[in-house]
Design a protein around this motif. Sequence first.
Motif, short mmCIF file in Angstrom:
data_model
loop_
_atom_site.label_atom_id
_atom_site.label_comp_id
_atom_site.label_asym_id
_atom_site.label_seq_id
_atom_site.Cartn_x
_atom_site.Cartn_y
_atom_site.Cartn_z
N ALA A 225 44.38 59.96 -11.17
CA ALA A 225 44.92 60.11 -12.53
C ALA A 225 46.44 60.01 -12.54
O ALA A 225 47.03 59.63 -13.56
CB ALA A 225 44.47 61.45 -13.11
N ASP A 226 47.10 60.31 -11.42
CA ASP A 226 48.55 60.21 -11.35
C ASP A 226 49.05 58.76 -11.43
O ASP A 226 50.20 58.52 -11.80
CB ASP A 226 49.06 60.84 -10.04
CG ASP A 226 48.72 62.32 -9.95
OD1 ASP A 226 48.49 62.93 -11.01
OD2 ASP A 226 48.66 62.85 -8.82
N LYS A 227 48.18 57.80 -11.07
CA LYS A 227 48.57 56.39 -11.05
C LYS A 227 47.96 55.57 -12.19
O LYS A 227 48.22 54.37 -12.29
CB LYS A 227 48.16 55.76 -9.71
CG LYS A 227 48.66 56.48 -8.48
CD LYS A 227 50.16 56.36 -8.34
CE LYS A 227 50.64 57.00 -7.03
NZ LYS A 227 52.10 56.89 -6.86
N ILE A 228 47.16 56.18 -13.01
CA ILE A 228 46.40 55.43 -14.00
C ILE A 228 47.29 54.86 -15.10
O ILE A 228 46.89 53.91 -15.81
CB ILE A 228 45.29 56.32 -14.61
CG1 ILE A 228 44.19 55.45 -15.22
CG2 ILE A 228 45.87 57.29 -15.61
CD1 ILE A 228 43.47 54.58 -14.24
N GLY A 229 48.50 55.37 -15.25
CA GLY A 229 49.38 54.90 -16.31
C GLY A 229 49.81 53.46 -16.16
O GLY A 229 50.16 52.81 -17.14
N VAL A 230 49.77 52.91 -14.93
CA VAL A 230 50.22 51.52 -14.71
C VAL A 230 49.04 50.56 -14.68
O VAL A 230 49.24 49.34 -14.54
CB VAL A 230 51.00 51.42 -13.38
CG1 VAL A 230 52.28 52.24 -13.47
CG2 VAL A 230 50.15 51.87 -12.20
N VAL A 231 47.82 51.07 -14.81
CA VAL A 231 46.63 50.21 -14.74
C VAL A 231 46.32 49.68 -16.13
O VAL A 231 46.25 50.43 -17.11
CB VAL A 231 45.42 51.00 -14.19
CG1 VAL A 231 44.18 50.12 -14.16
CG2 VAL A 231 45.74 51.51 -12.78
#
Length: 390
Positions: A225-231
């Motif tokens: 969830a910490d990286k989902i913003g760039v997906v």
Amino acid sequence: MLRKTLFVLAIASALTACGKESKDPGKGGKNAKEQAGAAVNLLVSPEDLLTIQSNALASGPVITGSVQPERNADLRAEVSAVVIQVMKENGEAVKRGDVLVRLDETSIRDSLNSAEEASRASGQVLEQSERMFQRMKTLRASGMTSTQALEDAEIRRNNAQSDLSAAKSRAAQARQQLQRTLVRAPFDGIVSERKVSNGDTAQIGKELIKVIDPTSMRLEGLVSADKIGVVKVGQPVLFRINGYPGQDFSGKVRRVDPAANAVTRQVAVLVDFNDKEQPRVAGLYAEGRIETDSISALMIPDSALVKAGDVTYTWKVKDKALHKVNLRIGARDVRTGQWEVQSGLASGDTVLRTPGSTFKDGQKVELTAGKALPAAAVASSSTVVAGKGN
């Protein structure tokens, strides 16, 4: 006496040999020097060398998950009956409409015959009631019967119509139940799991057989969830699948779930395959990276690296000698399997592609004619051969 004589002769021969070696010390020293020189100098072919270059390094969040078919059917019993025959086994191909499981139809067929007979009887009663009603209407018109008699005939006709409709409904239901004793494939695919055998009792809802479409595979992955913003939907994905070593697969993001898992804090991401070649087995573990960004970086293949504890180094060839160079390694490119070189080498440096374990820092190298291969090229494996000394 003979043994003593042989023993004395053996001692004399040994002393004679020692004397000859001591008389020619220069020749022995020269041979030792040549052997030492041969051990130091290395003959290196062009296939043994790599030229370090800058390549595009994709970066983005890691995605892990499993390969699952989009089209799959878990076929269950819709009637309570005994399994008569299972027509297909695990791994067998099926076509749409093929019979997979046959259930006992005896009791259902009896019910169908009874319902059809009741339907025929109801139809005859309706015909008689209709004729009686029409007769009473004629008599009433001529004043030869009462209104009450006409209404009674109409009621009997209406009841007969209701009985016929109910009988036809029971017959249709029995006919439908009879069709459900034959479990058919809903689409072209492969039987992935057989869950019953001949003689089993199948209650309504019991799992019978599972069919999947192996051409509809997709990656059902999870991203932190910490990286989902760039997906984003449509971004390229490169990944590898357990069971297919050395083979890379590519795809693109089809869907990102709007909610994260409350326990794992991961978000489900659905990835479609780009290539027609897809794994034919469902449930295989996959791991890769969603390419959200790309940078230029020095890259080196894994075969050129040597790891000793926490230290990673390589052998650089410069001025016809080997030089041990410690490296700081960054991320790994899942497309090529190469590693990012953050420090220790520069673009254009030449290194050994497959270094050995006996090399020494400063060891002389004898190069053959040819050019070093770039690090991105995949050359056939070759070994460094020890050459003759000067």
